[in-house]
Enzyme design. Structure first.
Site, PDB file in Angstrom:
ATOM      1  N   PRO A  44     -11.198   4.298  -1.698  1.00 48.32           N
ATOM      2  CA  PRO A  44     -10.314   3.478  -0.853  1.00 48.32           C
ATOM      3  C   PRO A  44      -9.693   2.328  -1.649  1.00 48.32           C
ATOM      4  O   PRO A  44     -10.399   1.584  -2.328  1.00 48.32           O
ATOM      5  CB  PRO A  44     -11.253   2.923   0.224  1.00 48.32           C
ATOM      6  CG  PRO A  44     -12.543   3.633   0.066  1.00 48.32           C
ATOM      7  CD  PRO A  44     -12.594   4.238  -1.287  1.00 48.32           C
ATOM      8  N   GLU A  45      -8.374   2.230  -1.585  1.00 45.41           N
ATOM      9  CA  GLU A  45      -7.667   1.139  -2.268  1.00 45.41           C
ATOM     10  C   GLU A  45      -7.238   0.107  -1.229  1.00 45.41           C
ATOM     11  O   GLU A  45      -7.435   0.297  -0.032  1.00 45.41           O
ATOM     12  CB  GLU A  45      -6.439   1.707  -2.994  1.00 45.41           C
ATOM     13  CG  GLU A  45      -6.777   2.671  -4.135  1.00 45.41           C
ATOM     14  CD  GLU A  45      -7.309   1.950  -5.370  1.00 45.41           C
ATOM     15  OE1 GLU A  45      -7.226   0.713  -5.419  1.00 45.41           O
ATOM     16  OE2 GLU A  45      -7.803   2.633  -6.274  1.00 45.41           O
TER      17      GLU A  45
END
Ligand SMILES: [Zn+2]
Length: 271
Positions: free
Chosen positions: A2-3
């Site tokens: 997840p960014e």
């Protein structure tokens, strides 16, 4: 992994619904990257306030402090009604009167950490070294130019570091450099002020577009990683080695910088 856009989409998916909810129970699964740092019973009966984001961390405000949450490599947060029994990969439940906020994290690099406030204790330690927020008004060409002038590494490597500006992960750094017409191998301290202006705008607009796409493709709250997928499908250089550049027709190249794949167009991205 997840960014920043996925974390922001996750935040938007539940922050309004959980605000004002009283905590009725806390359930812990297997150990996460860092320990909670308090007796889980001390969180019960506190009320949830605002949920904010800093970099890839979420800060969930409570009456006497808050919880700093990180999704690690494979975590996702879902807020839903009821409180089904946790599955084998569910390692943190914040059960509230309005529903349960659940961290599902197969690889357990994520974390939930208690802190007395967002700018003291454990939170201060974890957030202290982060660069500026890309959506902060203070992040502009002047700020970026000044920070890049102090680095001699390639500009893409400098962006990925997260200590100048947060959120420019691999896909987003590649796309922002394409947008700004800058060769990712250019040495940071050789980026001119006008190019820094373009790059700061490109970083911000690239991340804003990813948040927008993630929001529009978020089918349910278990699928908070949809943002990267939706964004990648529209990427102009990332993952497109050998394809024609949409802007100039040259062939998109893939190289490796600091162990990470970089995609760029040798035709329209200049040193
Ligand atoms: Zn091109």
């Amino acid at each position: 992994m997840p960014e920043l856009p996925e974390v922001e989409v996750t935040r938007l998916s539940f922050s309004d619904r959980i605000r004002g909810a009283k905590v009725t129970a806390v359930r812990l699964g297997k150990p996460l990257r860092w320990s909670l740092g308090c007796d889980p019973r001390s969180i019960v009966a506190q009320t949830v306030g605002e949920v904010t984001r800093r970099g890839k961390y979420l800060w969930l405000e409570l009456d006497r402090g808050g919880l700093l949450m990180h999704l690690g490599m494979s975590g996702s947060l879902a807020f839903g009604p009821g409180s089904d029994a946790p599955g084998p990969h569910d390692h943190f439940d914040l059960v509230t009167a309005k529903g349960t906020l659940r961290l599902t994290d197969p690889r357990r690099f994520g974390a939930v950490v208690w802190s007395a406030s967002a700018d003291s204790g454990a939170a201060a330690k974890l957030l202290g070294r982060l660069g500026i927020e890309p959506f902060d008004a203070a992040f502009d060409g002047a700020h970026l130019h000044a920070a890049l002038r102090r680095r001699r590494v390639a500009v893409k490597t400098a962006l990925l570091g997260g200590d100048i500006v947060v959120g420019a992960g691999n896909i987003y750094a590649c796309e922002a450099l394409f947008e700004a017409g800058i060769d990712p191998r250019t040495r940071s301290d050789r980026i001119s002020r006008p190019r820094a202006d373009r790059l700061a705008l490109a970083v911000r607009s690239t991340l804003a577009r990813a948040v927008e796409l993630g929001g529009s493709t978020l089918r349910n709250f278990r699928d908070s990683h949809g943002a990267a997928g939706a964004f990648q499908a529209q990427a102009r250089v990332y993952g497109r080695a050998g394809e024609d550049c949409v802007r100039c027709g040259a062939s998109v190249r893939r190289i490796v910088q600091g162990g990470r794949a970089t995609f760029f167009c040798p035709g329209c991205q200049r040193r």
